[in-house]
Design a protein around this motif. Structure first.
Motif, PDB file in Angstrom:
ATOM      1  N   ARG A 222       0.847  -1.210   0.000  1.00  0.00           N
ATOM      2  CA  ARG A 222       0.000   0.000   0.000  1.00  0.00           C
ATOM      3  C   ARG A 222       0.879   1.255   0.000  1.00  0.00           C
ATOM      4  O   ARG A 222       0.650   2.185  -0.763  1.00  0.00           O
ATOM      5  CB  ARG A 222      -0.920   0.037   1.221  1.00  0.00           C
ATOM      6  CG  ARG A 222      -2.003  -0.984   1.267  1.00  0.00           C
ATOM      7  CD  ARG A 222      -3.055  -0.791   0.185  1.00  0.00           C
ATOM      8  NE  ARG A 222      -4.222  -1.606   0.381  1.00  0.00           N
ATOM      9  CZ  ARG A 222      -4.310  -2.913   0.134  1.00  0.00           C
ATOM     10  NH1 ARG A 222      -3.260  -3.571  -0.282  1.00  0.00           N
ATOM     11  NH2 ARG A 222      -5.429  -3.578   0.324  1.00  0.00           N
TER      12      ARG A 222
ATOM     13  N   HIS B 256       1.030   3.919  -2.979  1.00  0.00           N
ATOM     14  CA  HIS B 256       0.370   5.197  -2.719  1.00  0.00           C
ATOM     15  C   HIS B 256       1.280   6.275  -2.160  1.00  0.00           C
ATOM     16  O   HIS B 256       0.847   7.404  -1.971  1.00  0.00           O
ATOM     17  CB  HIS B 256      -0.817   5.000  -1.773  1.00  0.00           C
ATOM     18  CG  HIS B 256      -1.848   4.056  -2.289  1.00  0.00           C
ATOM     19  ND1 HIS B 256      -2.496   4.233  -3.482  1.00  0.00           N
ATOM     20  CD2 HIS B 256      -2.336   2.905  -1.779  1.00  0.00           C
ATOM     21  CE1 HIS B 256      -3.344   3.243  -3.679  1.00  0.00           C
ATOM     22  NE2 HIS B 256      -3.259   2.420  -2.664  1.00  0.00           N
TER      23      HIS B 256
ATOM     24  N   MET C 216       1.139   7.978   3.464  1.00  0.00           N
ATOM     25  CA  MET C 216      -0.258   7.798   3.871  1.00  0.00           C
ATOM     26  C   MET C 216      -0.407   8.079   5.357  1.00  0.00           C
ATOM     27  O   MET C 216       0.478   7.776   6.143  1.00  0.00           O
ATOM     28  CB  MET C 216      -0.728   6.366   3.585  1.00  0.00           C
ATOM     29  CG  MET C 216      -0.746   5.991   2.121  1.00  0.00           C
ATOM     30  SD  MET C 216      -1.280   4.280   1.850  1.00  0.00           S
ATOM     31  CE  MET C 216      -3.056   4.451   2.067  1.00  0.00           C
ATOM     32  N   ARG C 217      -1.545   8.645   5.694  1.00  0.00           N
ATOM     33  CA  ARG C 217      -1.884   8.824   7.100  1.00  0.00           C
ATOM     34  C   ARG C 217      -2.365   7.491   7.661  1.00  0.00           C
ATOM     35  O   ARG C 217      -2.775   6.601   6.915  1.00  0.00           O
ATOM     36  CB  ARG C 217      -2.959   9.886   7.250  1.00  0.00           C
ATOM     37  CG  ARG C 217      -2.451  11.261   6.823  1.00  0.00           C
ATOM     38  CD  ARG C 217      -3.502  12.297   6.915  1.00  0.00           C
ATOM     39  NE  ARG C 217      -3.696  12.657   8.326  1.00  0.00           N
ATOM     40  CZ  ARG C 217      -4.371  13.718   8.714  1.00  0.00           C
ATOM     41  NH1 ARG C 217      -4.911  14.533   7.832  1.00  0.00           N
ATOM     42  NH2 ARG C 217      -4.520  13.980   9.985  1.00  0.00           N
TER      43      ARG C 217
ATOM     44  N   SER D  80      -5.069   6.711   9.251  1.00  0.00           N
ATOM     45  CA  SER D  80      -6.464   6.423   8.906  1.00  0.00           C
ATOM     46  C   SER D  80      -6.615   5.985   7.452  1.00  0.00           C
ATOM     47  O   SER D  80      -7.440   5.131   7.133  1.00  0.00           O
ATOM     48  CB  SER D  80      -7.355   7.637   9.183  1.00  0.00           C
ATOM     49  OG  SER D  80      -6.927   8.742   8.407  1.00  0.00           O
ATOM     50  N   GLU D  81      -5.807   6.531   6.550  1.00  0.00           N
ATOM     51  CA  GLU D  81      -5.844   6.115   5.144  1.00  0.00           C
ATOM     52  C   GLU D  81      -5.387   4.673   4.997  1.00  0.00           C
ATOM     53  O   GLU D  81      -5.992   3.892   4.247  1.00  0.00           O
ATOM     54  CB  GLU D  81      -4.958   7.017   4.288  1.00  0.00           C
ATOM     55  CG  GLU D  81      -5.439   8.440   4.165  1.00  0.00           C
ATOM     56  CD  GLU D  81      -4.432   9.337   3.464  1.00  0.00           C
ATOM     57  OE1 GLU D  81      -4.888  10.195   2.683  1.00  0.00           O
ATOM     58  OE2 GLU D  81      -3.208   9.180   3.682  1.00  0.00           O
ATOM     59  N   LEU D  82      -4.326   4.332   5.724  1.00  0.00           N
ATOM     60  CA  LEU D  82      -3.839   2.947   5.701  1.00  0.00           C
ATOM     61  C   LEU D  82      -4.907   2.001   6.236  1.00  0.00           C
ATOM     62  O   LEU D  82      -5.173   0.961   5.635  1.00  0.00           O
ATOM     63  CB  LEU D  82      -2.576   2.817   6.555  1.00  0.00           C
ATOM     64  CG  LEU D  82      -1.252   2.954   5.848  1.00  0.00           C
ATOM     65  CD1 LEU D  82      -0.113   3.033   6.856  1.00  0.00           C
ATOM     66  CD2 LEU D  82      -1.020   1.829   4.880  1.00  0.00           C
TER      67      LEU D  82
ATOM     68  N   LYS E  70      -8.144   2.387   6.323  1.00  0.00           N
ATOM     69  CA  LYS E  70      -9.265   2.276   5.384  1.00  0.00           C
ATOM     70  C   LYS E  70      -8.903   1.438   4.168  1.00  0.00           C
ATOM     71  O   LYS E  70      -9.755   0.751   3.602  1.00  0.00           O
ATOM     72  CB  LYS E  70      -9.719   3.667   4.922  1.00  0.00           C
ATOM     73  CG  LYS E  70     -10.473   4.424   5.975  1.00  0.00           C
ATOM     74  CD  LYS E  70     -10.840   5.814   5.492  1.00  0.00           C
ATOM     75  CE  LYS E  70     -11.415   6.620   6.642  1.00  0.00           C
ATOM     76  NZ  LYS E  70     -11.615   8.029   6.279  1.00  0.00           N
ATOM     77  N   SER E  71      -7.634   1.466   3.769  1.00  0.00           N
ATOM     78  CA  SER E  71      -7.213   0.705   2.586  1.00  0.00           C
ATOM     79  C   SER E  71      -7.037  -0.787   2.883  1.00  0.00           C
ATOM     80  O   SER E  71      -6.925  -1.596   1.973  1.00  0.00           O
ATOM     81  CB  SER E  71      -5.919   1.280   2.002  1.00  0.00           C
ATOM     82  OG  SER E  71      -4.805   0.957   2.790  1.00  0.00           O
TER      83      SER E  71
ATOM     84  N   ARG F 285      -1.177  14.945  13.505  1.00  0.00           N
ATOM     85  CA  ARG F 285      -1.198  14.248  12.224  1.00  0.00           C
ATOM     86  C   ARG F 285       0.046  13.372  12.156  1.00  0.00           C
ATOM     87  O   ARG F 285       1.153  13.815  12.445  1.00  0.00           O
ATOM     88  CB  ARG F 285      -1.190  15.265  11.080  1.00  0.00           C
ATOM     89  CG  ARG F 285      -1.163  14.634   9.713  1.00  0.00           C
ATOM     90  CD  ARG F 285      -1.379  15.668   8.614  1.00  0.00           C
ATOM     91  NE  ARG F 285      -0.536  16.841   8.734  1.00  0.00           N
ATOM     92  CZ  ARG F 285       0.338  17.236   7.808  1.00  0.00           C
ATOM     93  NH1 ARG F 285       0.486  16.562   6.697  1.00  0.00           N
ATOM     94  NH2 ARG F 285       1.047  18.329   7.986  1.00  0.00           N
TER      95      ARG F 285
ATOM     96  N   GLU G 112       2.031  10.582   9.566  1.00  0.00           N
ATOM     97  CA  GLU G 112       2.106  10.036   8.217  1.00  0.00           C
ATOM     98  C   GLU G 112       3.185   8.962   8.153  1.00  0.00           C
ATOM     99  O   GLU G 112       4.204   9.050   8.847  1.00  0.00           O
ATOM    100  CB  GLU G 112       2.418  11.125   7.198  1.00  0.00           C
ATOM    101  CG  GLU G 112       1.316  12.136   7.040  1.00  0.00           C
ATOM    102  CD  GLU G 112       1.626  13.201   6.008  1.00  0.00           C
ATOM    103  OE1 GLU G 112       0.677  13.838   5.537  1.00  0.00           O
ATOM    104  OE2 GLU G 112       2.820  13.387   5.679  1.00  0.00           O
TER     105      GLU G 112
END
Length: 113
Positions: free
Chosen positions: A25, A29, A32-33, A35-37, A39-40, A73, A75
């Motif tokens: 991932r 990509h 990534m944050r 939360s993005e990880l 969700k993925s 935040r 990342e």
């Protein structure tokens, strides 16, 4: 084990259901944050994602950047050192795709997964 054979060292970093998925991932990509990880990779728990990221960070495969903002935040990205795993991960992914196709040829679609 022979001191020249460090296969186990490589496996220690990649072993587990989620580490290769996380790495692919991030490789695909970029940064990534958390939360993005999450969700993925919908089947991974927050606790497991945190644990796997910490282990990858320890081995200098993943970089964790914390921004002092409110709300905070965080990342994640692949380190330059971790980028060296790209051919290995891509080869493993390609083999997995080919293996599924092979199983479909042998047994039909219903048993290939």
């Amino acid at each position: 084990m022979n001191t020249y054979c460090k296969f186990e060292t490589a496996l220690d970093i990649l072993i587990g259901k989620w580490k290769p998925v996380i790495l692919l991932r991030l490789l695909n990509h970029g940064t990534m944050r958390f939360s993005e990880l999450q969700k993925s990779i919908p089947d991974i728990t927050k606790k497991m994602l945190t644990q796997q990221l910490r282990e990858l960070e320890y081995h200098d495969i993943v970089h964790r950047e914390v921004y002092k903002e409110i709300p905070p935040r965080v990342e994640y990205s692949i380190t330059d050192y971790g980028q060296r795993m790209t051919p290995l991960l891509q080869a493993m992914n390609d083999w997995g795709v080919n293996h599924i196709a092979h199983l479909q040829e042998l047994y039909g679609e219903e048993r290939a997964e």
